[in-house]
Write a protein that holds these residues in place. Structure first.
Motif, PDB file in Angstrom:
ATOM      1  N   ARG A 198     -33.059 125.709 112.439  1.00 11.71           N
ATOM      2  CA  ARG A 198     -33.269 126.763 113.415  1.00 11.71           C
ATOM      3  C   ARG A 198     -32.005 126.902 114.242  1.00 11.71           C
ATOM      4  O   ARG A 198     -31.140 126.024 114.224  1.00 11.71           O
ATOM      5  N   ASP A 202     -32.153 127.448 120.117  1.00 16.59           N
ATOM      6  CA  ASP A 202     -33.570 127.085 120.149  1.00 16.59           C
ATOM      7  C   ASP A 202     -33.727 125.571 120.280  1.00 16.59           C
ATOM      8  O   ASP A 202     -34.600 125.086 121.018  1.00 16.59           O
ATOM      9  N   ASP A 206     -35.527 123.482 123.336  1.00 16.39           N
ATOM     10  CA  ASP A 206     -36.574 122.481 123.099  1.00 16.39           C
ATOM     11  C   ASP A 206     -36.209 121.145 123.731  1.00 16.39           C
ATOM     12  O   ASP A 206     -37.046 120.489 124.370  1.00 16.39           O
TER      13      ASP A 206
END
Length: 232
Positions: A198, A202, A206
């Motif tokens: 990803r 992102d 996270d």
């Protein structure tokens, strides 16, 4: 963004020239509550190069006046290079690769713990070092990738041991190993990272979410990017 840190918190990202490190630095600099977000790498000033042991202590001394820091993240590490790829079998093991991998993934971070822990805020701080799920001994089902797995397992032990010591003198500090997952980056691209990973932004979001939820009682833990505790 990081509600558990005070307004005007200070952050430091080591390995900011990499995909995840750069994304972490960008996210922190975009946070209006972050007063200072400094990135360190081989080309920064001060610079850090895990191939040059003295550079780690020198950088920490130069940045001591910029602290205390509420957040320090080490995102530097290596899986492969122009000289080697992860070993698939015992017959691939070689000193040069073992030494290079351990220097980047364990020896350098060990000295980050030594030199940068004193820069942490005693009131509330997190020192997070990026590890990898493949460094889990209990979760190893496929084998291979000898030096990478072993160096990350060594890093996990360093984190656990440092957390025990720091709990005595800095009880409000949380020292953790974090697994960022598969990210589309130079590190993972030879292994279908662009297909199965990803975006680094992102992953950074996270990781920062996990960091924001960490309490001092979590110090010495090994966590995935979704907050799951991982086996040693």
């Amino acid at each position: 963004m990081l509600d558990s840190f005070p307004a005007g918190y200070r952050a430091l990202v080591i390995g900011s020239s990499g995909a995840i490190g750069g994304a972490l630095l960008d996210a922190l600099r975009a946070d209006p509550d972050c007063a200072v977000a400094i990135g360190l790498n081989r080309r920064s000033d001060p610079m850090i190069d895990f191939d040059q042991e003295d550079s780690i202590g020198v950088a920490a001394r130069q940045l001591s006046a910029s602290g205390p820091f509420q957040l320090i993240v080490n995102a530097a590490g290596v899986l492969h290079s122009e000289r080697f790829m992860p070993e698939k079998k015992l017959g691939d093991l070689a000193y040069e690769q073992l030494l290079a991998t351990f220097r980047a993934n364990a020896f350098g971070p060990a000295l980050v713990l030594r030199h940068f822990a004193p820069l942490l805020d005693r009131k509330r701080s997190v020192l997070a070092l990026l590890s990898a799920k493949v460094g889990s001994i209990g979760d190893n089902r496929l084998g291979g990738w000898y030096s990478y797995r072993a160096s990350k397992a060594a890093l996990n032990m360093l984190v656990k041991t440092a957390a025990i010591e720091l709990a005595r003198t800095r009880p409000n500090t949380c020292v953790v190993a974090l697994h960022p997952g598969t990210v589309d980056s130079g590190l993972s691209r030879p292994f279908s990272g662009a297909r199965i990973g990803r975006p680094a932004a992102d992953a950074a979001a996270d990781l920062l979410e996990v960091i924001d939820r960490l309490e001092a009682s979590a110090s010495g833990g090994f966590f995935s990017y979704n907050g799951e505790a991982l086996p040693w």
